[in-house]
Design an enzyme around this catalytic site. Structure first.
Site, PDB file in Angstrom:
ATOM      1  N   LYS A 150      14.256  61.834  -3.765  1.00 19.76           N
ATOM      2  CA  LYS A 150      14.495  60.570  -4.444  1.00 19.76           C
ATOM      3  C   LYS A 150      15.682  60.725  -5.389  1.00 19.76           C
ATOM      4  O   LYS A 150      15.982  61.868  -5.748  1.00 19.76           O
ATOM      5  CB  LYS A 150      13.242  60.126  -5.190  1.00 19.76           C
ATOM      6  CG  LYS A 150      12.921  60.980  -6.435  1.00 19.76           C
ATOM      7  CD  LYS A 150      11.941  60.307  -7.327  1.00 19.76           C
ATOM      8  CE  LYS A 150      12.627  59.555  -8.412  1.00 19.76           C
ATOM      9  NZ  LYS A 150      12.507  60.115  -9.756  1.00 19.76           N
ATOM     10  N   LYS A 153       8.116  57.756 -21.352  1.00 24.34           N
ATOM     11  CA  LYS A 153       8.553  59.066 -21.850  1.00 24.34           C
ATOM     12  C   LYS A 153       8.331  59.135 -23.355  1.00 24.34           C
ATOM     13  O   LYS A 153       8.262  58.108 -24.019  1.00 24.34           O
ATOM     14  CB  LYS A 153      10.035  59.267 -21.535  1.00 24.34           C
ATOM     15  CG  LYS A 153      10.301  59.305 -20.032  1.00 24.34           C
ATOM     16  CD  LYS A 153      11.398  60.275 -19.691  1.00 24.34           C
ATOM     17  CE  LYS A 153      11.634  60.361 -18.199  1.00 24.34           C
ATOM     18  NZ  LYS A 153      10.761  61.304 -17.523  1.00 24.34           N
ATOM     19  N   HIS A 182       6.512  57.339  -7.772  1.00 18.26           N
ATOM     20  CA  HIS A 182       5.269  58.051  -8.073  1.00 18.26           C
ATOM     21  C   HIS A 182       4.101  57.103  -8.388  1.00 18.26           C
ATOM     22  O   HIS A 182       3.006  57.258  -7.856  1.00 18.26           O
ATOM     23  CB  HIS A 182       5.454  59.002  -9.257  1.00 18.26           C
ATOM     24  CG  HIS A 182       6.653  59.899  -9.126  1.00 18.26           C
ATOM     25  ND1 HIS A 182       7.039  60.456  -7.925  1.00 18.26           N
ATOM     26  CD2 HIS A 182       7.558  60.347 -10.035  1.00 18.26           C
ATOM     27  CE1 HIS A 182       8.121  61.207  -8.124  1.00 18.26           C
ATOM     28  NE2 HIS A 182       8.453  61.146  -9.392  1.00 18.26           N
ATOM     29  N   ASP A 191      31.040  72.151   1.010  1.00 14.79           N
ATOM     30  CA  ASP A 191      31.139  70.917   0.251  1.00 14.79           C
ATOM     31  C   ASP A 191      30.621  69.823   1.183  1.00 14.79           C
ATOM     32  O   ASP A 191      31.150  69.651   2.292  1.00 14.79           O
ATOM     33  CB  ASP A 191      32.623  70.701  -0.115  1.00 14.79           C
ATOM     34  CG  ASP A 191      32.848  69.405  -0.866  1.00 14.79           C
ATOM     35  OD1 ASP A 191      31.930  68.560  -0.891  1.00 14.79           O
ATOM     36  OD2 ASP A 191      33.950  69.247  -1.428  1.00 14.79           O
TER      37      ASP A 191
HETATM   38  C1  BG6 Z   1      10.692  62.768 -11.587  1.00 12.15           C
HETATM   39  C2  BG6 Z   1      11.345  61.863 -12.575  1.00 12.15           C
HETATM   40  O1  BG6 Z   1      10.718  62.213 -10.306  1.00 12.15           O
HETATM   41  O2  BG6 Z   1       9.319  62.993 -11.959  1.00 12.15           O
HETATM   42  C3  BG6 Z   1      11.259  62.442 -13.980  1.00 12.15           C
HETATM   43  O3  BG6 Z   1      12.710  61.674 -12.225  1.00 12.15           O
HETATM   44  C4  BG6 Z   1       9.818  62.759 -14.329  1.00 12.15           C
HETATM   45  O4  BG6 Z   1      11.808  61.538 -14.927  1.00 12.15           O
HETATM   46  C5  BG6 Z   1       9.166  63.597 -13.239  1.00 12.15           C
HETATM   47  O5  BG6 Z   1       9.811  63.455 -15.566  1.00 12.15           O
HETATM   48  C6  BG6 Z   1       7.689  63.756 -13.494  1.00 12.15           C
HETATM   49  O6  BG6 Z   1       7.135  64.695 -12.606  1.00 12.15           O
HETATM   50  P1  BG6 Z   1       5.892  65.606 -13.021  1.00 12.15           P
HETATM   51  O7  BG6 Z   1       5.601  66.393 -11.796  1.00 12.15           O
HETATM   52  O8  BG6 Z   1       6.333  66.429 -14.189  1.00 12.15           O
HETATM   53  O9  BG6 Z   1       4.786  64.654 -13.400  1.00 12.15           O
END
Ligand code: BG6
Length: 477
Positions: free
Chosen positions: A138, A329, A230, A86
């Protein structure tokens, strides 16, 4: 470079990320002969398992992916051990200490609320040795203050050179290819500035919703979940100066400079520079899809699932070149795309008809494709002089390297963390500079009561996002 690790300890080893990404990535590295012969992998989690139980769990996750239990699997399985732990319990770390080696990598695949205790316990148990490294996922905080608190507790136990902050986008081949495209070709660099580039659009459009992550997502939203990390990393790779070498500090110094050059967005211009959206019920691929708030059983929410920002990088290279950043999204078309829109030629010798300016489109997902739109002579004879039309030079990386398996981003990142190469990981000053800019936008939204606009699931997002670019005469690309 640092010595290769001999033990990888994955905290949260029974969790979703470990089962879906980390352990399969390690197996693929094994299969390609890329793991050091001596490496041992210790899963650490709260479940009461022994090494065999953990192996069975990993094996099931593999079979679910449709993988076969081949010779590589058997070698991989031999590396696996397990420690019931833990992250909050100091005494569990004494037990872990008996399973570690001399050069350990601790991978915290845990909720960030446990980072402080995990670091403190590693430190107190004498496990934060100068040869060990720590990898963290993250989100590094929810804002600048909480990010600094996490960075401070990491720094208490580990030197910055031994802290590896993951942004999985940097592990994607296609994202690394941005460095190759820009800095391994002579073609683009002389034009890569305000003299030739009109504007840039960076879009990360997702078709998925929040995938049952309401608890996390609703307190983050698209700005913190995607733009802070990202999208800003993509912006950095497009906007950075050429690094002198591809070494960790040279690359990260240049990225940090971009982040520090972002013009702050304040309450006075937040309406003009940003768009927030939230998806409502709609239809995707012919199926009805519920709205965002329905995914949490109808709870009201002011969280954005779409964001568009007109960003400015205030430096000599990019002054007055807008960067349109977008992510959302439940959008109709899933893609990650960077569009570099060049300026018009200064003078047209061709008389009538508009010349369409060149455009470089770099599609990173779902298929990697680079296309350069050029003006061409339309074939044929006319009495009215030369006719022109735009034509694309297309480079499909999937066709060129089709036979190669598409790697999971974590394969690269794990390999680099084990080898001690932090170039593709985010440094403390980068993540803090990113939060500082994001905090400004979040505060401006709050101050102005800027609520998300609804958009239908399956649509391209709120109409206001088009209006944002249209204000300067641009179209969403
Ligand atoms: C994550 C986010 O870091 O990246 C998600 O928390 C998102 O919400 C994801 O869907 C997207 O990653 P990828 O590699 O699918 O483009």
């Amino acid at each position: 470079m640092d010595a290769t690790a001999d033990t990888l300890i994955i905290f949260g080893a029974t969790g979703d990320l470990a089962r879906r990404m980390l352990l399969p990535s390690l197996y693929f590295l094994e299969r390609d002969g890329l793991l050091d012969k001596r490496l041992r992998i210790v899963g650490a989690a709260r479940s009461a398992l022994d090494a065999n139980g953990f192996r069975a769990l990993v094996r099931d996750a593999f079979l679910e992916r449709g993988e076969k239990l081949d010779d590589a699997w058997r070698s991989f399985e031999d590396r696996l051990g397990y420690c019931k732990l833990d992250a909050e319990a100091r005494s569990d770390f004494e037990h872990l200490a008996r399973m570690t080696g001399e050069r350990n990598v601790y991978y915290l695949s845990l909720s960030p609320q446990h980072y402080r205790s995990a670091c403190g316990n590693l430190h107190d148990a004498g496990l934060a040795t100068p040869q060990s490294r720590i990898v963290v996922e993250k989100p590094i905080g929810h804002d600048l203050a909480s990010c600094r608190a996490i960075n401070a507790c990491l720094a208490n136990a580990f030197d910055e050179s031994r802290i590896f902050r993951v942004d999985h986008y940097l592990g994607k081949e296609t994202v690394q290819n941005l460095l190759a495209l820009r800095f391994a070709n002579v073609l683009f660099e002389p034009l890569w500035n305000r003299a030739s580039i009109d504007h840039v659009q960076i879009t990360v459009a997702e078709s998925i919703g929040i995938e049952g992550r309401w608890g996390y997502y609703d307190s983050y939203g698209a700005l913190r979940d995607m733009v802070q990390n990202h999208v800003l990393q993509l912006l950095c790779l497009v906007a950075m100066e050429p690094p002198a070498r591809l070494d960790p500090d040279a690359v990260r110094d240049e990225k940090a400079k971009v982040l520090r050059s972002l013009r702050p967005i304040v309450a006075a211009d937040v309406t003009e520079k940003t768009v927030r959206g939230q998806y409502i019920a709609g239809s995707m691929d012919g199926h009805d899809v519920p709205g965002y708030t329905r995914e949490a059983g109808g709870a009201a929410s002011g969280t954005e699932t779409f964001v568009a920002v007109e960003a400015e990088v205030q430096n000599w290279r990019w002054e007055n070149v807008p960067f349109y950043l977008r992510t959302g999204k439940r959008l109709g078309d899933r893609h990650t795309r960077i569009v570099i829109q060049f300026k018009c030629v200064p003078h047209s010798a061709f008389g009538q008809g508009d010349l369409i300016p060149n455009r470089l489109t770099i599609t990173l997902q779902p298929e990697e494709r680079i296309s350069l739109q050029l003006m061409n002579k339309t074939p044929g004879l006319t009495t009215e002089g030369m006719r022109l039309s735009p034509l694309s030079l297309d480079l499909s990386l999937t066709e060129a390297f089709g036979a190669q398996r598409r790697r999971i981003a974590y394969e690269r990142l794990l390999l680099d963390a084990l080898a001690g190469n932090p170039t593709l990981f985010v440094r403390a000053d980068e993540v803090e500079a990113a939060w500082s800019w994001i905090d400004g936008i979040a505060a401006a939204w709050q101050e102005t009561g800027h609520a998300p606009e609804p958009y239908a699931a399956g649509s391209p997002g709120p109409a206001a996002a088009d209006a944002l670019a249209a204000r300067k005469g641009y179209r969403r690309a």
